[in-house]
Design a protein around this motif. Structure first.
Motif, short mmCIF file in Angstrom:
data_model
loop_
_atom_site.label_atom_id
_atom_site.label_comp_id
_atom_site.label_asym_id
_atom_site.label_seq_id
_atom_site.Cartn_x
_atom_site.Cartn_y
_atom_site.Cartn_z
N ASP A 114 -19.19 17.40 5.22
CA ASP A 114 -18.91 17.04 3.95
C ASP A 114 -18.65 18.18 2.99
N ASN A 115 -18.52 19.34 3.53
CA ASN A 115 -18.43 20.55 2.78
C ASN A 115 -16.94 21.35 3.08
N GLY A 116 -16.10 20.45 3.51
CA GLY A 116 -14.86 20.82 3.72
C GLY A 116 -13.46 20.09 3.07
N ILE A 117 -12.49 20.59 2.88
CA ILE A 117 -11.46 19.83 2.24
C ILE A 117 -10.97 18.80 2.97
N MET A 118 -10.94 18.50 4.05
CA MET A 118 -10.42 17.35 5.06
C MET A 118 -11.53 16.20 4.37
N ALA A 119 -12.70 16.37 4.54
CA ALA A 119 -13.64 15.02 4.04
C ALA A 119 -13.22 14.90 2.48
N ARG A 120 -13.02 15.78 1.84
CA ARG A 120 -12.33 15.50 0.27
C ARG A 120 -11.31 14.66 0.11
N LEU A 121 -10.51 15.19 0.91
CA LEU A 121 -8.97 14.45 1.03
C LEU A 121 -9.35 13.01 1.52
N PHE A 122 -10.10 12.72 2.45
CA PHE A 122 -10.37 11.35 3.17
C PHE A 122 -10.99 10.55 2.13
N ARG A 123 -11.87 11.10 1.23
CA ARG A 123 -12.56 10.42 0.25
C ARG A 123 -11.72 10.10 -1.06
N GLU A 124 -10.71 10.85 -1.06
CA GLU A 124 -9.77 10.78 -2.44
C GLU A 124 -8.97 9.86 -2.21
N ALA A 125 -8.31 9.77 -1.23
CA ALA A 125 -7.24 8.99 -0.92
C ALA A 125 -7.16 7.48 -1.35
N PRO A 126 -8.50 6.75 -1.11
CA PRO A 126 -8.32 5.24 -1.47
C PRO A 126 -8.27 4.91 -3.03
N VAL A 127 -8.63 6.16 -3.82
CA VAL A 127 -8.62 5.58 -5.13
C VAL A 127 -7.12 5.24 -5.73
N ASN A 128 -5.94 5.93 -5.11
CA ASN A 128 -4.79 5.51 -5.43
C ASN A 128 -4.28 4.39 -4.92
N THR A 129 -4.93 3.78 -3.98
CA THR A 129 -4.21 2.46 -3.72
C THR A 129 -5.17 1.27 -4.55
N ILE A 130 -5.88 1.58 -5.45
CA ILE A 130 -6.71 0.67 -6.16
C ILE A 130 -6.38 0.96 -7.51
N TRP A 131 -6.42 2.15 -8.01
CA TRP A 131 -6.07 2.42 -9.47
C TRP A 131 -4.50 2.15 -9.75
N GLU A 132 -4.51 1.41 -11.10
CA GLU A 132 -3.43 0.99 -11.40
C GLU A 132 -2.83 -0.07 -10.69
N GLY A 133 -3.60 -0.88 -9.94
CA GLY A 133 -3.18 -2.00 -9.43
C GLY A 133 -3.56 -1.96 -7.87
N SER A 134 -4.07 -2.81 -7.23
CA SER A 134 -4.23 -2.80 -5.73
C SER A 134 -3.02 -3.11 -4.96
N GLY A 135 -3.08 -2.98 -3.81
CA GLY A 135 -2.10 -3.28 -2.93
C GLY A 135 -1.26 -4.46 -3.08
N ASN A 136 -1.80 -5.83 -3.35
CA ASN A 136 -1.45 -6.94 -3.49
C ASN A 136 -0.80 -6.95 -4.87
N ILE A 137 -1.22 -6.40 -6.00
CA ILE A 137 -0.82 -6.28 -7.37
C ILE A 137 0.46 -5.62 -7.20
N MET A 138 0.70 -4.64 -6.56
CA MET A 138 1.76 -3.97 -6.21
C MET A 138 3.00 -5.01 -5.73
N CYS A 139 2.77 -5.40 -4.60
CA CYS A 139 3.63 -6.51 -3.95
C CYS A 139 4.01 -7.47 -4.92
N LEU A 140 3.16 -8.18 -5.50
CA LEU A 140 3.33 -9.04 -6.43
C LEU A 140 4.43 -8.66 -7.53
N ASP A 141 4.08 -7.39 -8.34
CA ASP A 141 4.86 -6.86 -9.09
C ASP A 141 6.59 -6.73 -8.53
N VAL A 142 6.70 -6.40 -7.38
CA VAL A 142 7.85 -6.32 -6.88
C VAL A 142 8.61 -7.64 -6.70
N LEU A 143 7.91 -8.70 -6.42
CA LEU A 143 8.34 -10.07 -6.23
C LEU A 143 8.78 -10.42 -7.78
#
Length: 574
Positions: free
Chosen positions: A435-464
């Motif tokens: 937990d003291n390296g950048i790889m772990a930080r990248l791994f923990r950071e990644a999911p926020v963008n899938t949720i913030w400003e609308g989850s995956g389902n919301i994005m797909c529904l917006d496209v429709l």
């Protein structure tokens, strides 16, 4: 006595020699080592390459990486009251956070498209793409520290909304655009620069903003530009130390409105926005997210009465673009660290990067990262095209890209970042999981963008929804792929299958929305790779992504040894 001395000597003696261990890559120029990015900027007519090189050197320094580590280890702390019981709701950050924020503000990461002056590019007669240059800045700094991207993204997204409020903009516009960093907790009128956050999500509603219960009552007159008092809560209130927030709330007669709610009132007192606690998040640790309650908090309505959701969604369109660019930055840094490490690490008699199976994994990561970058930058260029509004045909295509591909790209790139950061950790073995390296930080950071400003389902529904409301958008978008699809049988077939999917009944189409959006993004990425990448790598991307086995595991490729070495050199130029 002799036995005790022997034990003491053993304590002083190393049991082994540390070898074949390598620190994470630092002190390198993030821009100069990225050939693909430089090619993209040349294509879109950027004349900021020298500035990007300076920024790439700045954020690539070991001191910047160290600041990122410190800001994420020493997380924000909330003090709700001072020593005498007065309410202060103050969030204290480590100095490293302010160092990062100051650097990014200096390079206008918070608002470059609205600060830059358009010019004519001498080679092709086109104006520059300010949005591509902004995306470059966002992409470079996001590779090192992603938590600070949140206040930059929200401030960026609010600017076009606030520019349409003449009285309010006259008071705050210069402070919003300023490159000077001002962390003081004082009224806006006394500050040199300001940050804007967002308050939209409530406990009972989540993504269903229409279920919001926060009430806004006019103090005197109702409507745009008038003052209201807000009572209610926000389950996620991003960056509570921002100088103001855009907040959605129900009005008694006009429906949902959008409000500009300052942290401090003009007399210096705190507005009645009470911070209940900071969120304990999986990642995004350097950044503060909070829960708040409004107890007659003062705010000004912006936008039209009853149009609060469309107003805040316009802001979200920009912040969704930041999610795609930010996730691309995460993919890029994961790839860079993997390449740098495996070029040095020795296994079974040669460098790990020379082992065929590892090459397959690294090559797949490289292809995915380039496709994400091509898509993010091309999408950003269409935001610039809309800003120009001087070519009707190009404008229609840009509208199609923005309305369809903004949520589609956010859905796909952000999800790929979650999967591929996990794969990248594995390249480092156990060292990747500490937990003291950048790889772990990248791994923990990644999911926020899938949720913030609308989850995956919301994005797909917006496209429709965009397809249903303006059916011509998908026709315009798919038509723009005609040349590439006509010259490649796989893409030609895939475009035909997309047309067939669009004919499905609404309920069935919604059920398959993730399939539809995934196929749309992959087709767009394939087309962009054909247009702008090297032919061999475009073909490798297409063949692998349209393989029946793709998506089950990273590294299922069929590409020649010579191509592998050139692919790695293209991905990280040292």
């Amino acid at each position: 006595m002799m036995q005790s001395q022997h034990i003491l000597d053993m304590d002083r003696t190393s049991t082994h020699t540390v070898s074949n261990q390598f620190d994470e890559l630092q002190d390198y120029n993030l821009f100069e080592t990225d050939r693909i990015l430089k090619e993209i900027l040349h294509h879109y007519g950027s004349e900021l390459q020298a500035e990007h090189a300076v920024f790439g050197e700045t954020v690539g320094r070991a001191s910047f990486f160290q600041a990122a580590d410190l800001a994420n280890r020493h997380t924000p702390e909330l003090s709700r009251f001072d020593a005498r019981g007065r309410r202060i709701d103050h969030v204290e950050f480590h100095p490293a956070w302010h160092q990062i924020m100051q650097t990014n503000r200096q390079f206008n990461v918070h608002g470059y498209p609205f600060i830059s002056k358009p010019f004519i590019h001498s080679e092709n007669g086109q104006k520059n793409s300010a949005w591509v240059d902004w995306a470059t800045k966002f992409y470079l700094t996001g590779q090192v520290e992603a938590g600070n991207l949140c206040p930059h993204a929200m401030t960026l997204g609010c600017i076009p909304l606030l520019q349409r409020e003449p009285k309010l903009w006259a008071d705050i516009g210069e402070k919003l655009l300023s490159p000077e960093y001002d962390a003081r907790d004082i009224p806006i009128a006394q500050k040199k620069s300001i940050w804007i956050g967002m308050g939209m999500t409530e406990k009972q509603g989540g993504s269903d903003v229409r279920a919001n219960q926060t009430i806004a009552k006019p103090i005197d007159k109702s409507g745009r530009g008038e003052a209201y008092l807000l009572t209610g809560h926000k389950w996620f209130f991003s960056v509570p130390m921002s100088d103001a927030h855009l907040v959605v709330a129900q009005t008694e007669h006009e429906g949902i409105g959008c409000f500009f709610v300052p942290r401090r009132l003009s007399d210096g007192s705190l507005n009645q926005v009470h911070v209940q606690r900071l969120k304990e998040k999986v990642g995004n640790r350097s950044n503060s997210s909070s829960e708040v309650e409004f107890q007659n908090a003062w705010g000004i309505m912006i936008g039209e009465e009853g149009r609060g959701i469309p107003t805040i969604i316009e802001m979200a369109n920009y912040t969704r673009l930041t999610c795609s660019v930010g996730s691309t930055a995460i993919l890029r840094q994961a790839l860079v660290q993997c390449l740098a490490y495996t070029r040095q690490r020795q296994t079974f008699g040669k460098a790990l990067a020379e082992q065929p199976l590892m090459q397959a994994v690294l090559a797949d990561l490289a292809l995915e990262t380039e496709a994400a970058l091509q898509l993010s930058m091309h999408l950003a260029s269409h935001y610039d095209q809309i800003a120009r509004q001087d070519h009707a045909k190009e404008n229609a295509l840009s509208q199609a890209w923005i309305r369809l591909m903004t949520p589609a790209a956010k859905f796909w790139i952000c999800k790929r970042a979650v999967e591929l950061t996990g794969e990248a950790m594995e390249v480092f073995g156990g060292n990747g999981y500490v937990d003291n390296g950048i790889m772990a930080r990248l791994f923990r950071e990644a999911p926020v963008n899938t949720i913030w400003e609308g989850s995956g389902n919301i994005m797909c529904l917006d496209v429709l929804r965009a397809m249903q409301r303006e059916s011509e958008l998908i026709e315009i978008l798919l038509a723009s792929f005609s040349e590439e699809c006509a010259s490649h049988e796989i893409l030609k077939i895939e475009r035909s299958k997309l047309y067939e999917m669009l004919m499905l009944p609404p309920d069935q189409l919604q059920f398959q929305a993730r399939t539809l959006v995934t196929r749309l993004v992959l087709l767009a990425q394939s087309v962009l790779m054909v247009r702008y990448s090297e032919p061999d790598f475009a073909e490798a991307f297409i063949q692998s992504r349209y393989s029946a086995m793709h998506g089950r595991v990273v590294g299922m490729l069929n590409i020649s040894q010579a191509d592998i070495q050139r692919l790695f050199e293209r991905a990280l130029a040292f």
